[in-house]
Enzyme design. Sequence first.
Site, PDB file in Angstrom:
ATOM      1  NE  ARG A   1      -2.577   1.044   3.503  1.00  0.00           N
ATOM      2  CZ  ARG A   1      -3.304   0.808   4.601  1.00  0.00           C
ATOM      3  NH1 ARG A   1      -4.552   0.399   4.497  1.00  0.00           N
ATOM      4  NH2 ARG A   1      -2.777   0.960   5.800  1.00  0.00           N
TER       5      ARG A   1
ATOM      6  CE  LYS B   1      -2.674   4.714   7.038  1.00  0.00           C
ATOM      7  NZ  LYS B   1      -4.130   4.683   7.245  1.00  0.00           N
TER       8      LYS B   1
ATOM      9  CD  GLU C   1     -11.903   6.039   4.012  1.00  0.00           C
ATOM     10  OE1 GLU C   1     -11.549   5.212   4.866  1.00  0.00           O
ATOM     11  OE2 GLU C   1     -11.170   6.385   3.080  1.00  0.00           O
TER      12      GLU C   1
HETATM   13  C1  PLP Z   1      -5.281   3.946   7.378  1.00  0.00           C
HETATM   14  C2  PLP Z   1      -6.661   4.265   6.999  1.00  0.00           C
HETATM   15  C3  PLP Z   1      -7.729   3.363   7.184  1.00  0.00           C
HETATM   16  C4  PLP Z   1      -7.558   2.037   7.879  1.00  0.00           C
HETATM   17  O1  PLP Z   1      -6.695   1.162   7.220  1.00  0.00           O
HETATM   18  P1  PLP Z   1      -6.087  -0.081   7.974  1.00  0.00           P
HETATM   19  O2  PLP Z   1      -5.145  -0.671   6.990  1.00  0.00           O
HETATM   20  O3  PLP Z   1      -7.215  -0.991   8.296  1.00  0.00           O
HETATM   21  O4  PLP Z   1      -5.435   0.429   9.211  1.00  0.00           O
HETATM   22  C5  PLP Z   1      -8.982   3.738   6.736  1.00  0.00           C
HETATM   23  N1  PLP Z   1      -9.214   4.934   6.164  1.00  0.00           N
HETATM   24  C6  PLP Z   1      -8.233   5.825   5.984  1.00  0.00           C
HETATM   25  C7  PLP Z   1      -8.555   7.125   5.349  1.00  0.00           C
HETATM   26  C8  PLP Z   1      -6.925   5.529   6.394  1.00  0.00           C
HETATM   27  O5  PLP Z   1      -5.956   6.442   6.212  1.00  0.00           O
END
Ligand code: PLP
Length: 338
Positions: free
Chosen positions: A80, A183, A219
């Site tokens: 990722r 991210k 989300e």
């Molecule tokens: C990091 C993140 C998540 C959660 O991801 P995980 O891999 O489950 O920790 C969800 N939404 C956003 C916007 C994120 O930055």
Amino acid sequence: MDAINWSELTFGYLKTDYNVRSHYRDGKWSDPEISDSEFLNLHIASSCLHYGQEAFEGLKAFRGKDGKIRIFRMRDNALRMQASARGVMMAEFPVELFEKAVVEAVKRNERFVPPYESGASLYVRPLLIGTSAQVGVKPAREYTFVVFVTPVGPYFKEGFKTTPVVIYREYDRAAPLGTGTIKVGGNYAASLVAGEKAHENGYSAVLYLDAREKKYIDECGPANFFGIKNNTYITPQSTSILPSITNKSLIQLAEDEGLSVERRSIPIEELGTFEEAGMCGTAAVISPIQRVDDVAENKSYVFSADGKPGVICEKLYQKLRAIQYGDAPDNYGWVTVL
Ligand SMILES: *Cc1c(COP(=O)(O)O)cnc(C)c1O
């Protein structure tokens, strides 16, 4: 070192002994090196400081009953981070080096991995930044990767419980064809105003709608959304959602439990039909939702009248935690045992 009171840890920063770093110069990544400094020496014109060339990851290491340390799905985080790097034109950090650096950072700070009984864990924070001096808008030529760790307390100190979340229609987290799927720090900066407003008003998070039509669930600030009804796990699909590794894991466990899984657009009104709803991410695994307040529409969708999590949220939460702590078999090769 003063003894750490594991039961008083929060989700904060506590200094540990070492971090691991690697530098990208002349088209090559250096072998990860150990540092005992908490600081970076950055050029004032670094591209990360001006144009947001930054990406990060979050994962955890857990100590099992057997005393062994387990790191959860780090390869997925490595991949990722590469996707994030491509999204903001940074040099991709190789998966093997990422895994090596994470293992090294955890091992060197072994004394900070909380004991099994505490319910606490070691949070691992990798980050990638553009470091070369740049004033014009273009990608940097040099990058730095750092991974540091910090022990964090159990997310649910008073036991697994629900919290309310809020829809603020006047804010978006990410654009439909923007950076929502990667991210990067910029997404978080963009969500701070709405997030702080939510906290001030007693909500644990903002539930964002799709930015284009404001019709569908997208989300939560830092977590994916899912709803449960008719023995089905339903999670939104869109072009602005960050692919949560926790969500991906819960989907597998839900299927194992005999639930159907749907990844599709979820119209807001469908909230009224869910028996349970939750947010998921590394920090909490699942944070079950008590209710969603759609403030502008003066509507509330209630999932838990008594504040207790639903049975499916509870089951999935316990199942995933059991795998992470080594209490249940790791059938999918998610765990790296040190
Ligand atoms: C990091 C993140 C998540 C959660 O991801 P995980 O891999 O489950 O920790 C969800 N939404 C956003 C916007 C994120 O930055």
